[in-house]
Design an enzyme around this catalytic site. Structure first.
Site, PDB file in Angstrom:
ATOM      1  N   SER A   6       0.821  -1.217   0.000  1.00  0.00           N
ATOM      2  CA  SER A   6       0.000   0.000   0.000  1.00  0.00           C
ATOM      3  C   SER A   6       0.854   1.266   0.000  1.00  0.00           C
ATOM      4  O   SER A   6       0.327   2.373  -0.061  1.00  0.00           O
ATOM      5  CB  SER A   6      -0.893   0.004   1.249  1.00  0.00           C
ATOM      6  OG  SER A   6      -0.089  -0.199   2.399  1.00  0.00           O
ATOM      7  N   TYR A  58      16.795   4.050  12.082  1.00  0.00           N
ATOM      8  CA  TYR A  58      16.388   3.498  10.777  1.00  0.00           C
ATOM      9  C   TYR A  58      17.602   2.904  10.053  1.00  0.00           C
ATOM     10  O   TYR A  58      17.545   1.797   9.513  1.00  0.00           O
ATOM     11  CB  TYR A  58      15.765   4.647   9.986  1.00  0.00           C
ATOM     12  CG  TYR A  58      15.383   4.360   8.551  1.00  0.00           C
ATOM     13  CD1 TYR A  58      14.218   3.655   8.249  1.00  0.00           C
ATOM     14  CD2 TYR A  58      16.152   4.836   7.490  1.00  0.00           C
ATOM     15  CE1 TYR A  58      13.847   3.436   6.926  1.00  0.00           C
ATOM     16  CE2 TYR A  58      15.783   4.624   6.178  1.00  0.00           C
ATOM     17  CZ  TYR A  58      14.632   3.921   5.899  1.00  0.00           C
ATOM     18  OH  TYR A  58      14.267   3.713   4.591  1.00  0.00           O
TER      19      TYR A  58
HETATM   20  P1  NDP Z   1       5.768   3.902   2.444  1.00  0.00           P
HETATM   21  O1  NDP Z   1       5.953   4.612   3.744  1.00  0.00           O
HETATM   22  O2  NDP Z   1       5.064   4.594   1.345  1.00  0.00           O
HETATM   23  O3  NDP Z   1       5.030   2.528   2.722  1.00  0.00           O
HETATM   24  C1  NDP Z   1       5.397   1.702   3.786  1.00  0.00           C
HETATM   25  C2  NDP Z   1       4.689   0.403   3.612  1.00  0.00           C
HETATM   26  O4  NDP Z   1       5.096  -0.484   4.671  1.00  0.00           O
HETATM   27  C3  NDP Z   1       3.169   0.518   3.677  1.00  0.00           C
HETATM   28  O5  NDP Z   1       2.612  -0.366   2.745  1.00  0.00           O
HETATM   29  C4  NDP Z   1       2.861   0.058   5.101  1.00  0.00           C
HETATM   30  O6  NDP Z   1       1.562  -0.490   5.247  1.00  0.00           O
HETATM   31  C5  NDP Z   1       3.915  -1.029   5.244  1.00  0.00           C
HETATM   32  N1  NDP Z   1       4.157  -1.333   6.651  1.00  0.00           N
HETATM   33  C6  NDP Z   1       4.681  -0.532   7.601  1.00  0.00           C
HETATM   34  N2  NDP Z   1       4.692  -1.163   8.792  1.00  0.00           N
HETATM   35  C7  NDP Z   1       4.159  -2.400   8.572  1.00  0.00           C
HETATM   36  C8  NDP Z   1       3.905  -3.523   9.405  1.00  0.00           C
HETATM   37  N3  NDP Z   1       4.186  -3.506  10.731  1.00  0.00           N
HETATM   38  N4  NDP Z   1       3.343  -4.613   8.855  1.00  0.00           N
HETATM   39  C9  NDP Z   1       3.030  -4.642   7.538  1.00  0.00           C
HETATM   40  N5  NDP Z   1       3.271  -3.625   6.693  1.00  0.00           N
HETATM   41  C10 NDP Z   1       3.821  -2.509   7.222  1.00  0.00           C
HETATM   42  O7  NDP Z   1       7.224   3.417   1.985  1.00  0.00           O
HETATM   43  P2  NDP Z   1       7.888   3.571   0.545  1.00  0.00           P
HETATM   44  O8  NDP Z   1       7.048   2.898  -0.477  1.00  0.00           O
HETATM   45  O9  NDP Z   1       8.274   4.994   0.382  1.00  0.00           O
HETATM   46  O10 NDP Z   1       9.246   2.760   0.774  1.00  0.00           O
HETATM   47  C11 NDP Z   1       9.394   1.412   0.324  1.00  0.00           C
HETATM   48  C12 NDP Z   1      10.764   0.908   0.773  1.00  0.00           C
HETATM   49  O11 NDP Z   1      11.790   1.724   0.207  1.00  0.00           O
HETATM   50  C13 NDP Z   1      10.972   0.940   2.291  1.00  0.00           C
HETATM   51  O12 NDP Z   1      11.640  -0.232   2.688  1.00  0.00           O
HETATM   52  C14 NDP Z   1      11.851   2.157   2.512  1.00  0.00           C
HETATM   53  O13 NDP Z   1      12.668   1.993   3.652  1.00  0.00           O
HETATM   54  C15 NDP Z   1      12.665   2.180   1.232  1.00  0.00           C
HETATM   55  N6  NDP Z   1      13.136   3.515   0.860  1.00  0.00           N
HETATM   56  C16 NDP Z   1      12.249   4.550   0.675  1.00  0.00           C
HETATM   57  C17 NDP Z   1      12.707   5.793   0.315  1.00  0.00           C
HETATM   58  C18 NDP Z   1      11.771   6.944   0.087  1.00  0.00           C
HETATM   59  O14 NDP Z   1      12.272   8.045  -0.223  1.00  0.00           O
HETATM   60  N7  NDP Z   1      10.475   6.781   0.207  1.00  0.00           N
HETATM   61  C19 NDP Z   1      14.145   6.049   0.115  1.00  0.00           C
HETATM   62  C20 NDP Z   1      14.983   4.900   0.297  1.00  0.00           C
HETATM   63  C21 NDP Z   1      14.476   3.682   0.660  1.00  0.00           C
HETATM   64  P3  NDP Z   1       0.293   0.454   5.694  1.00  0.00           P
HETATM   65  O15 NDP Z   1      -0.019   1.307   4.490  1.00  0.00           O
HETATM   66  O16 NDP Z   1      -0.770  -0.508   5.991  1.00  0.00           O
HETATM   67  O17 NDP Z   1       0.771   1.258   6.864  1.00  0.00           O
END
Ligand code: NDP
Length: 313
Positions: free
Chosen positions: A9, A134
């Protein structure tokens, strides 16, 4: 193949969904925290046992920008350690032999021995103190994947993206990354016809930005390139730009007079520079084309306006 996308999501997960039509031969399953809380070991094991997945794209994480990292370091460390530990144990137990695991360029050292940094330098010295919770959890993910690969011959590949931006981003001003935070604040300022816009920090730090849809394409390219059994981590990045120049582009995109911008030097800059190299990526996949930042920001802003009511904000 049946592919589990954790974090389905989130921004990257939704961008994979957006392009999944190019891979109709595969079935993608998108997991959010509502389907399963990955910090909970029992729920995680049950979910994987029922799912019978072939591959995984592991995106789920407790994610946020500079200020969330500074305020919630303990929780971000703890959640991400638990999520990664449970997901890897479940992958191994339920026979998922190949997958993509996502790190972040903010795990790199605060004071590296050279720029640009490459994949060999992840653990060279401590990360910047603003995001240690993190960053250390993500560094451990690299170490965990390496241990599974060495002991059990799995192909758990860690990709290291820079700052991501794009459609489906998180626009919550108190916890989002630099681009969605700036876009949302500037947009609200424009609607309220502000005389001046307060931008946190000096504007001098350098950052690399990658369009999330580009990253989604690269994830699928690496995942399905099954002839490639190189499981060492790989940086995924684009060119570097000063925050000041980014703000200028955003002003043009949103339609704001740049003379109204004021930099608040009392607020933290975060790390000044964390330049990483995409040499390995481009040697392996020379045909990758990165979306131009101007075009990407225009597309993102159009999407932001169109979807404002339903945004994460
Ligand atoms: P988002 O914050 O948009 O999404 C995080 C996702 O993780 C959501 O789907 C959320 O679900 C899910 N999530 C969080 N906690 C849980 C849990 N306890 N159980 C199940 N699902 C969980 O992240 P991004 O799409 O931006 O990032 C994707 C990846 O890329 C991550 O690993 C991040 O560390 C990495 N990244 C991101 C960057 C950025 O600039 N955005 C930069 C570098 C790396 P829900 O919607 O239900 O909360």
């Amino acid at each position: 193949m049946k592919i589990l996308v954790t974090g389905g999501s989130g921004m990257v997960g939704q961008n994979i969904k957006y392009i999944e039509d190019k891979h109709r031969e595969h079935k993608f399953v998108y997991l959010s925290s509502k389907d399963c809380d990955l910090t909970n070991r029992y729920e995680t094991m049950c979910y994987f046992q029922n799912g019978k997945f072939d591959f995984i794209i592991h995106l789920a994480a407790n994610v946020g920008g500079l200020y969330k990292n500074m305020n919630q370091g303990i929780k971000m460390f703890s959640d991400n350690i638990k999520i990664n530990e449970n997901v890897l144990e479940a992958c191994y137990t339920y026979n998922i032999e190949r997958g993509i695991f996502v790190l972040s360029s903010c795990i790199y050292p605060e004071n590296p021995s050279k720029f640009p940094m490459d994949e060999t330098m992840i653990h060279e010295s401590p990360p910047h103190r603003s995001n240690q919770g993190y960053a250390y959890a993500k560094r451990m993910l690299e170490m965990q994947c390496r241990q599974y690969n060495e002991k059990y011959n799995t192909e758990y590949i860690c990709l290291i993206p820079v700052n991501l931006y794009g459609k489906y981003d998180n626009f919550k001003i108190t916890e989002s990354h630099v681009i969605p935070e700036l876009m949302h604040r500037l947009h609200l300022g424009k609607i309220n016809d502000l005389d001046k816009y307060d931008i946190y920090g000096t504007g001098e730090p350098l950052r690399q930005f990658l369009y999330a849809e580009n990253f989604a394409e690269i994830i699928l390219k690496v995942l399905f390139d099954t002839n490639n059994n190189d499981t060492e981590p790989m940086v995924v990045c684009n060119d570097e730009i000063k925050i000041k120049n980014l703000v200028d582009i955003l002003c043009d995109v949103i339609g704001i007079n740049k003379e109204k911008i004021e930099y608040n030097k009392n607020k933290s800059n975060g790390i000044m520079r964390k330049t990483v190299s995409n040499k390995k990526l481009l040697e392996k996949y020379p045909n990758i084309v990165f979306k131009d930042l101007n075009i990407g920001l225009n597309e993102m802003y159009n999407w932001f306006i169109k979807n404002y009511i339903n945004l994460r904000k």
